[in-house]
Design a protein around this motif. Sequence first.
Motif, PDB file in Angstrom:
ATOM      1  N   THR A   1       1.052  -1.170   0.370  1.00 53.31           N
ATOM      2  CA  THR A   1       0.143   0.016  -0.061  1.00 53.31           C
ATOM      3  C   THR A   1       0.962   0.973   0.391  1.00 53.31           C
ATOM      4  O   THR A   1       0.635   1.928  -0.731  1.00 53.31           O
ATOM      5  N   ARG A   2       2.051   0.971   0.607  1.00 55.13           N
ATOM      6  CA  ARG A   2       2.842   2.227   0.971  1.00 55.13           C
ATOM      7  C   ARG A   2       3.552   3.149  -0.169  1.00 55.13           C
ATOM      8  O   ARG A   2       3.977   3.512  -1.461  1.00 55.13           O
ATOM      9  N   ARG A   3       3.528   1.476  -1.028  1.00 56.34           N
ATOM     10  CA  ARG A   3       4.125   1.597  -2.233  1.00 56.34           C
ATOM     11  C   ARG A   3       3.472   2.193  -3.200  1.00 56.34           C
ATOM     12  O   ARG A   3       4.370   3.117  -4.399  1.00 56.34           O
ATOM     13  N   LEU A   4       2.371   1.941  -3.364  1.00 57.75           N
ATOM     14  CA  LEU A   4       1.276   2.113  -4.619  1.00 57.75           C
ATOM     15  C   LEU A   4       1.486   3.831  -4.537  1.00 57.75           C
ATOM     16  O   LEU A   4       1.575   4.808  -5.127  1.00 57.75           O
ATOM     17  N   ARG A   5       1.075   4.237  -2.475  1.00 59.92           N
ATOM     18  CA  ARG A   5       1.097   5.500  -2.571  1.00 59.92           C
ATOM     19  C   ARG A   5       1.511   6.318  -3.095  1.00 59.92           C
ATOM     20  O   ARG A   5       2.053   7.243  -3.625  1.00 59.92           O
ATOM     21  N   ARG A   6       2.917   5.793  -2.870  1.00 56.43           N
ATOM     22  CA  ARG A   6       3.761   6.920  -2.629  1.00 56.43           C
ATOM     23  C   ARG A   6       4.604   6.930  -4.207  1.00 56.43           C
ATOM     24  O   ARG A   6       5.220   7.924  -5.167  1.00 56.43           O
ATOM     25  N   ALA A   7       3.937   6.050  -5.085  1.00 59.28           N
ATOM     26  CA  ALA A   7       4.121   5.989  -7.069  1.00 59.28           C
ATOM     27  C   ALA A   7       2.761   6.928  -6.702  1.00 59.28           C
ATOM     28  O   ALA A   7       3.767   7.625  -8.399  1.00 59.28           O
ATOM     29  N   ALA A   8       2.026   6.602  -6.232  1.00 61.12           N
ATOM     30  CA  ALA A   8       1.264   7.603  -7.233  1.00 61.12           C
ATOM     31  C   ALA A   8       1.121   8.998  -7.383  1.00 61.12           C
ATOM     32  O   ALA A   8       1.057   9.853  -7.221  1.00 61.12           O
ATOM     33  N   HIS A   9       1.750   9.174  -5.366  1.00 64.34           N
ATOM     34  CA  HIS A   9       2.285  10.756  -5.282  1.00 64.34           C
ATOM     35  C   HIS A   9       2.535  11.083  -6.614  1.00 64.34           C
ATOM     36  O   HIS A   9       3.417  12.430  -6.524  1.00 64.34           O
ATOM     37  N   LYS A  10       4.345  10.021  -6.826  1.00 66.94           N
ATOM     38  CA  LYS A  10       5.144  10.542  -7.730  1.00 66.94           C
ATOM     39  C   LYS A  10       4.461  11.172  -9.121  1.00 66.94           C
ATOM     40  O   LYS A  10       4.338  12.024  -9.801  1.00 66.94           O
ATOM     41  N   VAL A  11       4.034  10.489  -9.150  1.00 69.44           N
ATOM     42  CA  VAL A  11       3.184  10.717 -10.023  1.00 69.44           C
ATOM     43  C   VAL A  11       1.803  12.363 -10.307  1.00 69.44           C
ATOM     44  O   VAL A  11       2.452  12.961 -11.514  1.00 69.44           O
ATOM     45  N   LEU A  12       1.774  12.485  -9.545  1.00 69.58           N
ATOM     46  CA  LEU A  12       1.086  13.817  -9.616  1.00 69.58           C
ATOM     47  C   LEU A  12       1.490  14.205  -9.515  1.00 69.58           C
ATOM     48  O   LEU A  12       1.759  15.874  -9.649  1.00 69.58           O
ATOM     49  N   ALA A  13       2.650  14.491  -8.553  1.00 69.96           N
ATOM     50  CA  ALA A  13       3.835  15.075  -8.371  1.00 69.96           C
ATOM     51  C   ALA A  13       4.361  16.399  -9.511  1.00 69.96           C
ATOM     52  O   ALA A  13       4.569  16.902  -9.813  1.00 69.96           O
ATOM     53  N   ALA A  14       4.717  14.804 -10.486  1.00 72.07           N
ATOM     54  CA  ALA A  14       5.557  15.509 -11.358  1.00 72.07           C
ATOM     55  C   ALA A  14       4.605  16.047 -12.666  1.00 72.07           C
ATOM     56  O   ALA A  14       5.133  16.722 -13.573  1.00 72.07           O
ATOM     57  N   ARG A  15       3.206  15.285 -12.585  1.00 70.59           N
ATOM     58  CA  ARG A  15       1.935  16.254 -13.347  1.00 70.59           C
ATOM     59  C   ARG A  15       2.275  17.757 -12.970  1.00 70.59           C
ATOM     60  O   ARG A  15       1.876  18.537 -13.567  1.00 70.59           O
ATOM     61  N   ALA A  16       1.762  18.078 -12.114  1.00 67.35           N
ATOM     62  CA  ALA A  16       2.167  19.139 -11.333  1.00 67.35           C
ATOM     63  C   ALA A  16       3.230  20.194 -11.979  1.00 67.35           C
ATOM     64  O   ALA A  16       3.180  21.251 -12.076  1.00 67.35           O
ATOM     65  N   ALA A  17       3.866  19.598 -11.535  1.00 71.41           N
ATOM     66  CA  ALA A  17       6.027  20.326 -11.923  1.00 71.41           C
ATOM     67  C   ALA A  17       5.899  21.080 -13.131  1.00 71.41           C
ATOM     68  O   ALA A  17       5.443  22.017 -13.798  1.00 71.41           O
ATOM     69  N   LEU A  18       4.696  19.543 -14.654  1.00 74.70           N
ATOM     70  CA  LEU A  18       4.661  19.964 -15.595  1.00 74.70           C
ATOM     71  C   LEU A  18       3.769  21.190 -15.759  1.00 74.70           C
ATOM     72  O   LEU A  18       4.175  21.883 -16.404  1.00 74.70           O
ATOM     73  N   ALA A  19       2.792  21.100 -15.217  1.00 76.87           N
ATOM     74  CA  ALA A  19       2.017  22.077 -15.466  1.00 76.87           C
ATOM     75  C   ALA A  19       2.516  23.665 -14.946  1.00 76.87           C
ATOM     76  O   ALA A  19       2.093  24.353 -15.140  1.00 76.87           O
ATOM     77  N   ASN A  20       3.225  23.563 -13.950  1.00 75.97           N
ATOM     78  CA  ASN A  20       4.063  24.277 -13.496  1.00 75.97           C
ATOM     79  C   ASN A  20       4.690  25.402 -14.604  1.00 75.97           C
ATOM     80  O   ASN A  20       4.565  26.152 -14.361  1.00 75.97           O
ATOM     81  N   GLN A  21       5.191  24.014 -14.908  1.00 76.05           N
ATOM     82  CA  GLN A  21       6.357  24.711 -15.522  1.00 76.05           C
ATOM     83  C   GLN A  21       5.596  25.211 -16.898  1.00 76.05           C
ATOM     84  O   GLN A  21       6.319  26.290 -17.826  1.00 76.05           O
ATOM     85  N   ALA A  22       4.404  24.413 -17.621  1.00 76.20           N
ATOM     86  CA  ALA A  22       3.714  25.254 -18.879  1.00 76.20           C
ATOM     87  C   ALA A  22       3.248  26.454 -18.084  1.00 76.20           C
ATOM     88  O   ALA A  22       3.308  27.255 -19.149  1.00 76.20           O
ATOM     89  N   GLY A  23       3.060  26.247 -17.103  1.00 75.94           N
ATOM     90  CA  GLY A  23       2.028  28.379 -16.607  1.00 75.94           C
ATOM     91  C   GLY A  23       2.548  29.130 -16.964  1.00 75.94           C
ATOM     92  O   GLY A  23       3.148  30.578 -17.419  1.00 75.94           O
ATOM     93  N   MET A  24       4.548  28.688 -16.116  1.00 78.99           N
ATOM     94  CA  MET A  24       5.313  29.813 -16.228  1.00 78.99           C
ATOM     95  C   MET A  24       5.966  30.002 -17.869  1.00 78.99           C
ATOM     96  O   MET A  24       6.365  30.907 -18.179  1.00 78.99           O
TER      97      MET A  24
END
Length: 85
Positions: free
Chosen positions: A58-81
């Motif tokens: 469960t922890r591994r799955l949660r950590r991997a899902a969080h990593k996806v969300l963080a990467a998507r957020a970083a990409l969206a922020n980069q595109a917004g800037m």
Amino acid sequence: MESIVTVQQAVTAFEPWLEPTDAELEVIEQEMPVIEAEVDLLDVQISLLDRPASELGTRRLRRAAHKVLAARAALANQAGMGDAA
């Protein structure tokens, strides 16, 4: 009867327009952290398919899902800037 070889040559013939442009390659490069995070998430999901549920899984799955969300957020922020600049 038509030969299949002629069809194969037409399908596999090299055409310059089939190659990605420099702009497309740049976009792929920018999206690479998201792609890698999604692959990692998929790896975790596959590894958990044939195992009983556990806290570690469960922890591994949660950590991997969080990593996806963080990467998507970083990409969206980069595109917004990039749009603001």
